[in-house]
Design an enzyme around this catalytic site. Sequence first.
Site, PDB file in Angstrom:
ATOM      1  N   LYS A   1      19.815  -9.907 -42.726  1.00 46.06           N
ATOM      2  CA  LYS A   1      20.396 -10.221 -43.980  1.00 46.06           C
ATOM      3  C   LYS A   1      19.826  -9.196 -45.040  1.00 46.06           C
ATOM      4  O   LYS A   1      20.747  -8.793 -45.567  1.00 46.06           O
ATOM      5  CB  LYS A   1      20.184 -11.471 -44.347  1.00 46.06           C
ATOM      6  CG  LYS A   1      20.361 -12.608 -43.468  1.00 46.06           C
ATOM      7  CD  LYS A   1      20.151 -14.015 -44.244  1.00 46.06           C
ATOM      8  CE  LYS A   1      18.697 -14.075 -44.452  1.00 46.06           C
ATOM      9  NZ  LYS A   1      17.917 -14.674 -43.208  1.00 46.06           N
TER      10      LYS A   1
ATOM     11  N   ARG B   1      19.631 -22.507 -48.792  1.00 44.84           N
ATOM     12  CA  ARG B   1      18.905 -22.674 -47.531  1.00 44.84           C
ATOM     13  C   ARG B   1      18.814 -23.878 -46.937  1.00 44.84           C
ATOM     14  O   ARG B   1      18.155 -24.367 -45.991  1.00 44.84           O
ATOM     15  CB  ARG B   1      17.545 -22.205 -47.486  1.00 44.84           C
ATOM     16  CG  ARG B   1      17.262 -20.997 -46.488  1.00 44.84           C
ATOM     17  CD  ARG B   1      16.139 -20.275 -47.054  1.00 44.84           C
ATOM     18  NE  ARG B   1      15.457 -19.627 -46.082  1.00 44.84           N
ATOM     19  CZ  ARG B   1      15.138 -18.304 -45.908  1.00 44.84           C
ATOM     20  NH1 ARG B   1      15.347 -17.447 -46.824  1.00 44.84           N
ATOM     21  NH2 ARG B   1      14.240 -17.758 -45.064  1.00 44.84           N
TER      22      ARG B   1
ATOM     23  N   ARG C   1       8.390  -6.058 -36.145  1.00 45.57           N
ATOM     24  CA  ARG C   1       8.805  -5.717 -37.390  1.00 45.57           C
ATOM     25  C   ARG C   1       7.727  -5.145 -38.130  1.00 45.57           C
ATOM     26  O   ARG C   1       6.490  -5.723 -38.102  1.00 45.57           O
ATOM     27  CB  ARG C   1       9.671  -6.704 -38.153  1.00 45.57           C
ATOM     28  CG  ARG C   1      10.265  -6.261 -39.599  1.00 45.57           C
ATOM     29  CD  ARG C   1      11.100  -7.041 -40.045  1.00 45.57           C
ATOM     30  NE  ARG C   1      10.666  -8.260 -40.530  1.00 45.57           N
ATOM     31  CZ  ARG C   1      11.368  -9.313 -41.116  1.00 45.57           C
ATOM     32  NH1 ARG C   1      12.900  -9.074 -41.040  1.00 45.57           N
ATOM     33  NH2 ARG C   1      10.961 -10.563 -41.456  1.00 45.57           N
TER      34      ARG C   1
ATOM     35  N   ARG D   1       4.810  -8.033 -42.468  1.00 44.29           N
ATOM     36  CA  ARG D   1       4.808  -9.025 -43.297  1.00 44.29           C
ATOM     37  C   ARG D   1       3.851  -9.969 -42.858  1.00 44.29           C
ATOM     38  O   ARG D   1       3.838 -10.538 -41.624  1.00 44.29           O
ATOM     39  CB  ARG D   1       6.116  -9.557 -43.204  1.00 44.29           C
ATOM     40  CG  ARG D   1       6.611  -9.475 -44.898  1.00 44.29           C
ATOM     41  CD  ARG D   1       8.423  -9.496 -44.721  1.00 44.29           C
ATOM     42  NE  ARG D   1       8.638 -11.002 -44.661  1.00 44.29           N
ATOM     43  CZ  ARG D   1       9.645 -11.748 -44.471  1.00 44.29           C
ATOM     44  NH1 ARG D   1      10.892 -10.802 -44.811  1.00 44.29           N
ATOM     45  NH2 ARG D   1       9.956 -12.687 -44.553  1.00 44.29           N
TER      46      ARG D   1
ATOM     47  N   ARG E   1       9.577 -20.768 -39.025  1.00 44.84           N
ATOM     48  CA  ARG E   1      10.661 -20.239 -39.827  1.00 44.84           C
ATOM     49  C   ARG E   1      11.746 -20.452 -38.982  1.00 44.84           C
ATOM     50  O   ARG E   1      12.874 -20.744 -39.559  1.00 44.84           O
ATOM     51  CB  ARG E   1      10.327 -18.907 -40.051  1.00 44.84           C
ATOM     52  CG  ARG E   1       9.448 -18.480 -41.265  1.00 44.84           C
ATOM     53  CD  ARG E   1       8.768 -17.088 -41.141  1.00 44.84           C
ATOM     54  NE  ARG E   1      10.074 -15.838 -41.479  1.00 44.84           N
ATOM     55  CZ  ARG E   1       9.954 -14.729 -41.045  1.00 44.84           C
ATOM     56  NH1 ARG E   1       8.996 -14.423 -40.175  1.00 44.84           N
ATOM     57  NH2 ARG E   1      10.780 -13.813 -41.356  1.00 44.84           N
TER      58      ARG E   1
HETATM   59  P1  ADP Z   1      13.228 -14.827 -43.755  1.00 46.49           P
HETATM   60  O1  ADP Z   1      14.778 -15.104 -43.832  1.00 46.49           O
HETATM   61  O2  ADP Z   1      12.926 -13.732 -42.727  1.00 46.49           O
HETATM   62  O3  ADP Z   1      12.639 -15.873 -43.083  1.00 46.49           O
HETATM   63  P2  ADP Z   1      12.628 -14.564 -46.583  1.00 46.49           P
HETATM   64  O4  ADP Z   1      12.161 -13.223 -47.295  1.00 46.49           O
HETATM   65  O5  ADP Z   1      13.980 -14.735 -46.822  1.00 46.49           O
HETATM   66  O6  ADP Z   1      12.464 -14.587 -44.863  1.00 46.49           O
HETATM   67  O7  ADP Z   1      12.043 -15.950 -47.285  1.00 46.49           O
HETATM   68  C1  ADP Z   1      10.465 -15.843 -46.751  1.00 46.49           C
HETATM   69  C2  ADP Z   1       9.906 -17.182 -47.235  1.00 46.49           C
HETATM   70  O8  ADP Z   1      10.147 -17.552 -48.648  1.00 46.49           O
HETATM   71  C3  ADP Z   1      10.641 -18.496 -46.430  1.00 46.49           C
HETATM   72  O9  ADP Z   1      10.090 -18.782 -45.280  1.00 46.49           O
HETATM   73  C4  ADP Z   1      10.394 -19.668 -47.390  1.00 46.49           C
HETATM   74  O10 ADP Z   1       8.899 -20.108 -47.398  1.00 46.49           O
HETATM   75  C5  ADP Z   1      10.535 -18.921 -48.887  1.00 46.49           C
HETATM   76  N1  ADP Z   1      11.935 -19.038 -49.193  1.00 46.49           N
HETATM   77  C6  ADP Z   1      12.909 -18.003 -49.403  1.00 46.49           C
HETATM   78  N2  ADP Z   1      14.120 -18.119 -49.714  1.00 46.49           N
HETATM   79  C7  ADP Z   1      14.075 -19.706 -49.706  1.00 46.49           C
HETATM   80  C8  ADP Z   1      14.835 -20.861 -50.208  1.00 46.49           C
HETATM   81  N3  ADP Z   1      16.234 -20.193 -50.312  1.00 46.49           N
HETATM   82  N4  ADP Z   1      14.513 -21.933 -49.862  1.00 46.49           N
HETATM   83  C9  ADP Z   1      13.373 -22.358 -49.667  1.00 46.49           C
HETATM   84  N5  ADP Z   1      12.509 -21.589 -49.213  1.00 46.49           N
HETATM   85  C10 ADP Z   1      12.682 -20.144 -49.362  1.00 46.49           C
END
Ligand code: ADP
Length: 240
Positions: A38, A113, A151, A184, A195
């Site tokens: 994404k 999400r 990664r 990360r 996740r």
């Molecule tokens: P990925 O999609 O690779 O898991 P992101 O960078 O999008 O990574 O998100 C990292 C973390 O940030 C998530 O595991 C969560 O804890 C938090 N997070 C990000 N976006 C949201 C969201 N829309 N709602 C709730 N938590 C979020």
Amino acid sequence: MKVSLRVRAGFAAAGVVSELVKRFVKAIVLFGSPGSGKGTQAKLLTECLGIPHVSTGEMLRDGIRQGRGVTPKTAAKMQAGILVKDAVVDAMVEERLGRPDAANGFVLDGYPRTLVQAEHLAEWLKQREISELVIHLAVDYNIIIARLTGRRECPRCGTPYNVVLRPPKVDELCDLDGEKLVRRDDDREDVIRARLDAYELQTRPVLEYFRTTGGRVIEVDASEDPPEVVFQRIGRAMEN
Ligand code: ADP
């Protein structure tokens, strides 16, 4: 965006989407599991459409780095791979979308999400008579695991690598500036599992929500091909 990605994005994004599509597509929701690409596709779209990339994950990580706006409880949830509170991200996204640079459109990455977030966004869009375009990046589960566990990125220039799929020329060092690559915090195996569980349980139903509420959902196979090819596929689907 960091320089090397900007150059690559500009090159790959040139001419993929017509002016007509650019005029009509305002709210893009990039949807897919962790590791589906994404972030990379969002950067290409941003470059191509001239609208900002709104990544909730990046905003939260920036908040932690700068020591503001993110409570220790929220940071701990991120470290554990658990979703943070809806109210936290809803408020953050609303503030971001209200800034002048988002007036002509935006690419959402990692939001919504949960169903609560999806409803929050739907209300925001309805008030402004904007309809969303959802792009679902579909990726095979085993490929997701390989991408996330391998990664790495350069902390200086942001170039992404994968120790198996796209290794640097010299082990663990950036090809461009020799900086030691980093992983990360939440790309550890136990956290990756959390996740992916959160995605299956809380996020996947959001796709069904978009389908049933009548928004446009584009399905894109993002398993095998390099990002530039996936992006061409997205461009073609948007033209249709
Ligand atoms: P990925 O999609 O690779 O898991 P992101 O960078 O999008 O990574 O998100 C990292 C973390 O940030 C998530 O595991 C969560 O804890 C938090 N997070 C990000 N976006 C949201 C969201 N829309 N709602 C709730 N938590 C979020």
